[in-house]
Scaffold this motif. Structure first.
Motif, mmCIF file in Angstrom:
data_model
loop_
_atom_site.group_PDB
_atom_site.id
_atom_site.type_symbol
_atom_site.label_atom_id
_atom_site.label_comp_id
_atom_site.label_asym_id
_atom_site.label_seq_id
_atom_site.Cartn_x
_atom_site.Cartn_y
_atom_site.Cartn_z
ATOM 1 N N ASP A 20 0.855 -1.191 0.000
ATOM 2 C CA ASP A 20 0.000 0.000 0.000
ATOM 3 C C ASP A 20 0.892 1.243 0.000
ATOM 4 O O ASP A 20 1.691 1.443 0.920
ATOM 5 N N PRO A 21 0.764 2.095 -1.026
ATOM 6 C CA PRO A 21 1.638 3.284 -1.114
ATOM 7 C C PRO A 21 1.582 4.181 0.117
ATOM 8 O O PRO A 21 2.586 4.795 0.491
ATOM 9 N N ASP A 22 0.409 4.275 0.733
ATOM 10 C CA ASP A 22 0.304 5.110 1.935
ATOM 11 C C ASP A 22 1.104 4.537 3.091
ATOM 12 O O ASP A 22 1.571 5.271 3.969
ATOM 13 N N VAL A 23 1.267 3.210 3.098
ATOM 14 C CA VAL A 23 2.047 2.547 4.145
ATOM 15 C C VAL A 23 3.531 2.569 3.808
ATOM 16 O O VAL A 23 4.366 2.925 4.643
ATOM 17 N N THR A 24 3.866 2.229 2.587
ATOM 18 C CA THR A 24 5.280 2.159 2.205
ATOM 19 C C THR A 24 5.949 3.532 2.237
ATOM 20 O O THR A 24 7.155 3.628 2.442
ATOM 21 N N ALA A 25 5.147 4.602 2.067
ATOM 22 C CA ALA A 25 5.719 5.955 2.120
ATOM 23 C C ALA A 25 6.354 6.233 3.471
ATOM 24 O O ALA A 25 7.324 7.007 3.576
ATOM 25 N N GLY A 26 5.843 5.577 4.512
ATOM 26 C CA GLY A 26 6.405 5.776 5.844
ATOM 27 C C GLY A 26 7.771 5.157 6.028
ATOM 28 O O GLY A 26 8.446 5.430 7.028
ATOM 29 N N THR A 39 10.586 6.285 -3.944
ATOM 30 C CA THR A 39 9.366 5.587 -3.536
ATOM 31 C C THR A 39 9.614 4.085 -3.597
ATOM 32 O O THR A 39 9.936 3.558 -4.663
#
Length: 455
Positions: A20-26, A39
């Protein structure tokens, strides 16, 4: 990317794959400023050595970069993601496998938190001395990757001196064992030391054999106020030349003292130019503190305050532990430098940093591991102010240049990462830099391990 995920799933459970991009961004970056980050394509949280090997075999097959991470508490961008990479977060590999009080070793996985290990070995009357400021969150794997130090390194040394052996997964998935579990051993090249401080660019540490020490007595501390940083640094030189063995020897400049007072209301002496903190865990700490007090007064100290018991000592040392946090509260962003110079040049580095702060009209506070010359100038700035950000970066570079001019190094314990790549080349010179690149190619011929870091 779909092929990457498909192959990873053949050896990694779904719950250990984050897409999930919102998770991996962290997971994209550590705590450093001015360091670009890409990214991630996927974040993998392995729990076994075999899973790490599978990740590396997959990455090699598809030629996908891999960025190893611990707690991401680093300050140089060494854990920042590359575009489209696999982030390999090792925080789930957090088992203490063995504590052996006879051989005085601990065997641990890379995700073990430094403070967790320290408390575990203390229960058996032992000590793991390296204690970075972030010890409550940083991992042993990250400490090994950057060659971390800490407040007690003046007496007990840094991480490299405690790593006896490693298990390392190489770029192609092979498992390499280096070093030993014995007290001595000189067979072959010292590959263990090569991996310490390599910032994940040569292999993935999955197991470490660490040396332990007997647990020291509780230390007593002393605080000494000085009218100038030069006088405080003269006292440092006299303490070290006098054959004393402090367990801690730290210095804070007036800017840092004010920041700590503003945050914690500790009543520190803001009119003094430098505060020197010394501590001893020797059999007779009070006598050692008395000797240090005399040396401080002879060097020009205006006030010397020795603690009478461990509780008072902790109160004195709390100010130093709060230094970086307090400086971070001055502005919305900071750059924490890590220049180390010979002890005899410490005063020149601190005074030179003050001149750089005045030149660029910035707030720059300095705290330092005075006993080994490792300084941490903290440059405070507003990242929304383009001009102030530019001045912050220029001042950061000028401090590194000053450190090299004084015969020092650009990093004592934080590592190179992305932030100091250009300066590593200046410090090493072209021949040494090319040899280091050659070593990198031997271990990682396709350049997949933490690309873009160090060189």
């Amino acid at each position: 990317m779909s092929r990457l995920i498909e192959l990873l799933r053949e050896g990694i459970p779904d719950e250990a794959l984050l897409t999930d991009p919102d998770v991996t961004a962290g997971y994209a970056h550590d705590m450093a400023s001015f360091c670009p980050a890409g990214t991630p394509a996927v974040v993998v949280l392995p729990r076994t050595v075999e899973q790490v090997q599978h990740v590396m075999r997959t990455a090699t097959e598809l030629r996908v970069p891999v960025v190893p991470q611990g707690a991401r508490s680093g300050l140089s961008g060494a854990a920042n993601a590359s575009e489209g990479c696999v982030v390999l977060s090792l925080v789930k590999m957090d088992a203490i496998l063995e504590i052996n009080p006879v051989d005085r070793i601990a065997v641990v996985e890379p995700g073990v938190v430094n403070a967790t290990l320290s408390r575990a070995v203390a229960e058996q009357g032992l000590s793991y001395p390296p204690d970075p400021s972030s010890w409550e969150m940083c991992t042993i794997g990250g400490n090994i990757g950057t060659g971390s130090g800490g407040l007690c390194c003046v007496k007990y040394g840094v991480t490299a001196e405690y790593v006896l052996g490693l298990d390392v997964v190489l770029a192609d998935g092979r498992l390499l064992r280096t070093g030993r579990s014995t007290a001595k051993g000189v067979a072959g090249y010292d590959l263990t030391r090569l991996f310490v401080g390599s910032e994940g660019s040569l292999g993935i540490v999955v197991r470490a054999v660490l040396a332990l020490k007997p647990h020291p007595p509780q230390q007593l501390a002393l605080a000494a106020e000085f009218p100038s940083t030069a006088a405080a640094c003269d006292a440092v030189c006299e303490i070290m030349a006098g054959g004393l063995a402090p367990s801690l020897l730290e210095i804070m400049d007036r800017t840092t003292l004010r920041a700590v007072n503003d945050m914690a209301r500790m009543g520190l002496p803001e009119t003094t130019e430098a505060l020197l903190l010394a501590a001893f865990d020797t059999p007779e700490p009070a006598a050692d503190l008395a000797a240090v007090g005399e040396l401080c007064r002879a060097a020009g100290a205006t006030e010397v305050v020795p603690a009478s018991d461990p509780a008072e000592s902790e109160l004195l040392l709390e100010a130093r532990r709060l230094a970086l946090v307090a400086m971070e509260a001055v502005k919305s962003a900071t750059m924490i430098d890590d220049v180390c110079v010979p002890r005899s040049k410490l005063g020149q580095l601190i005074d030179g940093t003050a001149a750089i702060a005045d030149k660029h009209d910035l707030v720059i506070g300095v705290c330092a591991h005075a006993g080994d010359g490792n300084t941490h100038p903290v440059v405070c700035f507003d990242p929304a102010d383009e001009d102030e950000s530019r001045r912050a970066r220029e001042s950061f570079d000028e401090i590194m240049a000053l450190g090299l001019e004084l015969g020092g190094t650009i990093t004592g314990e934080h590592g190179v990462g992305v932030l100091k790549k250009e300066w590593l080349a200046r410090e090493l010179g072209p021949d040494a830099l090319e040899l280091q690149r050659d070593i990198k190619r031997v271990f990682d011929p396709h350049g997949l391990l933490n690309p873009g870091k160090l060189f």
